[in-house]
Design a protein around this motif. Structure first.
Motif, PDB file in Angstrom:
ATOM      1  N   THR A 136      -1.611   5.485   2.965  1.00  0.00           N
ATOM      2  CA  THR A 136      -1.797   4.116   2.488  1.00  0.00           C
ATOM      3  C   THR A 136      -1.392   3.137   3.577  1.00  0.00           C
ATOM      4  O   THR A 136      -0.386   3.334   4.262  1.00  0.00           O
ATOM      5  CB  THR A 136      -0.954   3.856   1.221  1.00  0.00           C
ATOM      6  OG1 THR A 136      -1.303   4.818   0.224  1.00  0.00           O
ATOM      7  CG2 THR A 136      -1.201   2.467   0.672  1.00  0.00           C
ATOM      8  N   SER A 137      -2.189   2.101   3.716  1.00  0.00           N
ATOM      9  CA  SER A 137      -1.909   1.072   4.720  1.00  0.00           C
ATOM     10  C   SER A 137      -1.911  -0.296   4.059  1.00  0.00           C
ATOM     11  O   SER A 137      -2.731  -0.575   3.183  1.00  0.00           O
ATOM     12  CB  SER A 137      -2.956   1.108   5.839  1.00  0.00           C
ATOM     13  OG  SER A 137      -2.674   0.131   6.818  1.00  0.00           O
ATOM     14  N   ALA A 138      -0.968  -1.141   4.483  1.00  0.00           N
ATOM     15  CA  ALA A 138      -0.881  -2.512   3.981  1.00  0.00           C
ATOM     16  C   ALA A 138      -1.049  -3.470   5.157  1.00  0.00           C
ATOM     17  O   ALA A 138      -0.374  -3.330   6.179  1.00  0.00           O
ATOM     18  CB  ALA A 138       0.459  -2.748   3.293  1.00  0.00           C
ATOM     19  N   THR A 155      -5.150  -0.499   1.532  1.00  0.00           N
ATOM     20  CA  THR A 155      -6.248   0.451   1.703  1.00  0.00           C
ATOM     21  C   THR A 155      -5.677   1.862   1.762  1.00  0.00           C
ATOM     22  O   THR A 155      -4.519   2.074   2.146  1.00  0.00           O
ATOM     23  CB  THR A 155      -7.043   0.181   2.989  1.00  0.00           C
ATOM     24  OG1 THR A 155      -6.148   0.183   4.116  1.00  0.00           O
ATOM     25  CG2 THR A 155      -7.753  -1.156   2.926  1.00  0.00           C
ATOM     26  N   LYS A 156      -6.515   2.837   1.396  1.00  0.00           N
ATOM     27  CA  LYS A 156      -6.115   4.235   1.431  1.00  0.00           C
ATOM     28  C   LYS A 156      -7.176   5.041   2.165  1.00  0.00           C
ATOM     29  O   LYS A 156      -8.362   4.705   2.103  1.00  0.00           O
ATOM     30  CB  LYS A 156      -5.915   4.788   0.013  1.00  0.00           C
ATOM     31  CG  LYS A 156      -4.840   4.041  -0.773  1.00  0.00           C
ATOM     32  CD  LYS A 156      -4.622   4.607  -2.157  1.00  0.00           C
ATOM     33  CE  LYS A 156      -3.551   3.810  -2.891  1.00  0.00           C
ATOM     34  NZ  LYS A 156      -3.226   4.365  -4.229  1.00  0.00           N
ATOM     35  N   THR A 194      -7.493  -3.039  -2.187  1.00  0.00           N
ATOM     36  CA  THR A 194      -8.092  -4.376  -2.208  1.00  0.00           C
ATOM     37  C   THR A 194      -9.295  -4.510  -1.284  1.00  0.00           C
ATOM     38  O   THR A 194      -9.886  -5.585  -1.190  1.00  0.00           O
ATOM     39  CB  THR A 194      -7.049  -5.432  -1.810  1.00  0.00           C
ATOM     40  OG1 THR A 194      -6.608  -5.172  -0.464  1.00  0.00           O
ATOM     41  CG2 THR A 194      -5.854  -5.423  -2.744  1.00  0.00           C
ATOM     42  N   ARG A 195      -9.658  -3.432  -0.607  1.00  0.00           N
ATOM     43  CA  ARG A 195     -10.810  -3.498   0.295  1.00  0.00           C
ATOM     44  C   ARG A 195     -11.720  -2.291   0.068  1.00  0.00           C
ATOM     45  O   ARG A 195     -12.061  -1.562   0.992  1.00  0.00           O
ATOM     46  CB  ARG A 195     -10.363  -3.572   1.750  1.00  0.00           C
ATOM     47  CG  ARG A 195      -9.369  -4.679   2.054  1.00  0.00           C
ATOM     48  CD  ARG A 195      -9.686  -5.417   3.324  1.00  0.00           C
ATOM     49  NE  ARG A 195     -10.875  -6.231   3.237  1.00  0.00           N
ATOM     50  CZ  ARG A 195     -11.391  -6.929   4.258  1.00  0.00           C
ATOM     51  NH1 ARG A 195     -10.824  -6.872   5.434  1.00  0.00           N
ATOM     52  NH2 ARG A 195     -12.471  -7.657   4.101  1.00  0.00           N
ATOM     53  N   GLY A 196     -12.099  -2.093  -1.188  1.00  0.00           N
ATOM     54  CA  GLY A 196     -12.915  -0.945  -1.541  1.00  0.00           C
ATOM     55  C   GLY A 196     -12.064   0.148  -2.147  1.00  0.00           C
ATOM     56  O   GLY A 196     -10.835   0.139  -2.069  1.00  0.00           O
ATOM     57  N   GLY A 197     -12.716   1.090  -2.796  1.00  0.00           N
ATOM     58  CA  GLY A 197     -12.001   2.164  -3.461  1.00  0.00           C
ATOM     59  C   GLY A 197     -12.157   2.058  -4.966  1.00  0.00           C
ATOM     60  O   GLY A 197     -12.675   1.076  -5.496  1.00  0.00           O
TER      61      GLY A 197
END
Length: 694
Positions: A355-357, A332-333, A272-275
């Motif tokens: 992966t981070s939430a 984000t990854k 949800t923040r790029g990729g």
């Protein structure tokens, strides 16, 4: 636009080819977005002040690598006793003190709680009373591990394969299995707790609960919405001011995460923040009435389960963010190998993806459960021990249901029932929607349309069939309506801030957040458990009304963690389009792995009029969903199975009969789910769709 598999019946291709065609269909139609939803009725993160503030907080730390989380453990404050590690945290930016607890649990999981040590008033902490079966027991099987002076580490569990390390400055919690980190809290430093405070005039320093609080500036974009917020012309007063919480939770070495229903999105959660193929907004958990919802969108829908699972070869891990307020989650990854995972996991020179939430909730306390697996089956069982296993339904509940809004009268009901016999199509349940009532006064009957409802139900019951009536969770204001009068006399209605009986007219077509519930709590604190409260009360009421107790069947559109204990749910007001048929499978898989296996999507689509190809395909897919019901909007054309003629009626008859032939298998799977927490629809269930049609 239609996509076909060739002829209406499946060809004699291999099962592998059929799977390829099915998933090709899914990926093609997922790109087609239905645009009927009124997006302007629902907030984005940019329009939600607490989401915007926490995203900005994360951006500030991300952009400046010299900045670190201001939260650290106060020296010599850590106490270890009876499976609980506790201590004090200090926020160096305002010198506020917080208390943290880490509970080591008998079920093979852990719990982290963080709250203000001396709040101006209690923060909401009752989501656990609805979601959990009981407070989990602590394990005494743990050993303190020798580590650096600024790290507290313990191994726990019978074989001591699980471990936890608490890093003091900055504060960070790392969970490991077999010495490999699998979950990390505050790895990126996004921990943020907006303390309760007194309101001060713009331009003054807020010193109500800290020595170094910032100057309040109404001209600052991020300070807007601290004490009141307006959306679509409707104001949300905030008497407690800003009280949001935020925390990043990372899954090192896991490239995919799943869960956090309900969203019309893919099974593997997107960034949800790029990729690649990312969303611009976070996933949102805020139970809403979103009809004709968009496909491939992270916007909130009808239910919320703040459960997220990560999986890779040889390991699984999950978290439950136990909070009932509006919640946003950024995904984000990255390929930073700060945990030396390349060597630990045998990746060689390859860098594993992590992966981070970033979890952001409007109010409450931080209460996170970490499930350490190591297998997905272990996690499903651990989660079931914590929040309860699905209620084992009656056999009729997992058979075929016939519904529409609305069957017109008793004669209409009788004719529909007779036609199922005439065309030799099995069914177990017929439904009446809200038009059966006397002017939307629930628990009443329209005496003109349904003059003898008991006789109507007996005529159906003689054949072994059931009737279900639909009730909406609101009460009509009418002093001649006994339900309203009794509730008013008992003074049990939710109130507006000025103490009047509340009304359903808030922003986003839902209850205003500043309504007051029993105990003085604002609605903003508990919005996402409002539906499970109804589900629970209805289920328990039906159990208590008979002696001996009988298992109830209660379907809900809203849900939360723990809803599985009370009955089934469905995915809401879908659309008679191919992309809505396709998205139903990942939606139901997501709901299932999040602990709620008894679920289904309206066969045929609630809105719109499906053509015969789409309707038949929907029956063929719906027959392999745990909850199998055809349903339609009041403005749609009638679509009972016999109205389309052969060969279509025959195709529908065949697949409904297939459902009945497999009911022993379905009941076995439901029993398994009720004892182990395993999802009901899995790979082998989806396989049956193709094997059944050679």
């Amino acid at each position: 636009m239609k996509f076909l598999f060739g002829n209406l019946k499946f060809s004699k291709a291999s099962v592998q080819t059929k799977f390829y065609l099915f998933f090709l269909l899914y990926f093609i139609v997922s790109a087609l977005v239905v645009t009927a939803v009124k997006r302007q009725d629902f907030k984005t993160c940019e329009q939600s002040s607490f989401c915007k503030r926490n995203r900005a907080y994360a951006d500030r730390l991300t952009a400046n690598h010299s900045l670190i989380s201001p939260y650290s453990v106060i020296q010599d404050s850590i106490i270890i006793k009876d499976g609980i590690i506790s201590g004090d945290l200090i926020n160096s930016e305002n010198n506020l003190i917080f208390i943290f607890e880490l509970h080591l649990l008998e079920i093979g999981a852990a719990r982290v709680r963080i709250n203000e040590k001396n709040p101006l008033k209690p923060r909401y902490d009752k989501a656990k009373d609805w979601a959990l079966v009981q407070d989990p027991s602590y394990t005494l099987e743990y050993t303190l591990i020798s580590s650096k002076p600024d790290v507290t580490s313990l191994s726990f569990g019978k074989e001591r394969k699980q471990a936890v390390s608490i890093y003091h400055s900055p504060f960070r919690v790392e969970f490991l299995v077999n010495d490999v980190p699998i979950i990390t809290l505050n790895d990126r430093g996004f921990l943020n707790i907006e303390h309760l405070r007194k309101q001060v005039a713009p331009g003054l320093v807020d010193q109500s609960n800290g020595e170094n609080d910032k100057i309040i500036d109404d001209e600052n974009d991020l300070d807007k919405g601290l004490w009141k917020e307006t959306f679509n012309g409707k104001e949300d007063s905030k008497p407690n001011g800003p009280e949001s919480i935020g925390l990043d939770i990372s899954f090192p070495g896991f490239s995919h995460v799943y869960g956090i229903p309900e969203h019309a999105s893919s099974l593997s959660l997107k960034e949800t923040r790029g990729g690649d193929d990312s969303y611009s907004d976070p996933y949102r958990l805020y139970n809403l009435d979103v009809f004709e919802y968009e496909v491939d969108n992270p916007m909130a829908l009808y239910g919320s389960i703040p459960f997220m699972m990560a999986h890779r070869k040889g390991a699984s891990a999950a978290v439950l963010w136990l909070n009932a307020a509006e919640t946003w989650i950024d995904i984000t990854k990255n390929k930073e190998d700060k945990h030396r995972l390349s060597s630990l996991l045998g990746f060689g020179k390859l860098t594993p993806t992590s992966t981070s939430a970033h979890w952001i909730s409007e109010s409450g306390v931080i209460d996170v459960f970490a499930f350490l697996g190591p297998t997905t089956s272990d996690i499903f069982y651990q989660y079931g021990l914590l929040t309860g296993f699905t209620a084992l339904p009656q056999s009729f509940a997992i058979a075929y249901h016939q519904c529409r809004w609305n069957y017109l009268n008793q004669e209409d009901v009788a004719e529909v029932d007779e036609n199922f016999d005439k065309y030799d199509i099995p069914y177990d349940v017929i439904w009446l929607d809200i038009e059966h009532t006397d002017g939307k006064k629930y628990f009443t009957w329209d005496s003109v349309k349904f003059p003898t409802p008991e006789k109507m139900q007996n005529n159906i019951g003689i054949k072994g069939r059931k009737m279900v009536t639909i009730v909406d969770p609101h009460i009509k204001i009418d002093d001649n309506y006994y339900i309203y009068k009794e509730a008013k006399d008992l003074d049990i209605f939710v109130k507006e801030p000025d103490d009047r009986p509340s009304v359903f007219n808030g922003p986003e077509i839902t209850m205003p957040k500043d309504l007051i519930h029993h105990g003085g709590w604002e609605h903003r604190n508990l919005h996402n458990i409002y539906g499970v409260a109804y589900h629970s009360a209805t289920s328990k009421g039906l159990i208590n009304r008979s002696n001996p107790p009988r298992r109830p069947f209660v379907l809900s559109r809203a849900f939360f963690a723990g809803s599985q204990r009370y009955g089934a749910i469905w995915t809401g007001d879908n659309f008679a389009k191919w992309d809505h048929l396709a998205i139903a499978t990942p939606m139901l898989l997501t709901i299932g792995i999040s602990g709620l296996p008894f679920s289904g999507a309206d066969v045929g689509g609630f809105f719109g009029n499906p053509d015969t190809e789409l309707l038949v395909r929907w029956y063929q897919a719906g027959a392999f969903q745990p909850f199998f019901r055809a349903h339609a909007h009041i403005d749609t054309k009638r679509r009972e199975p016999w109205l389309f003629g052969d060969p279509y009626t025959g195709y529908i008859r065949d697949i409904i009969r297939e459902r009945y032939a497999l009911l022993p298998l379905w009941y076995t799977l439901f029993h398994e789910a009720s004892t182990t927490g395993m999802p009901i629809i899995r790979y082998h269930i989806i396989s049956l769709i193709y094997i059944s049609f050679p």
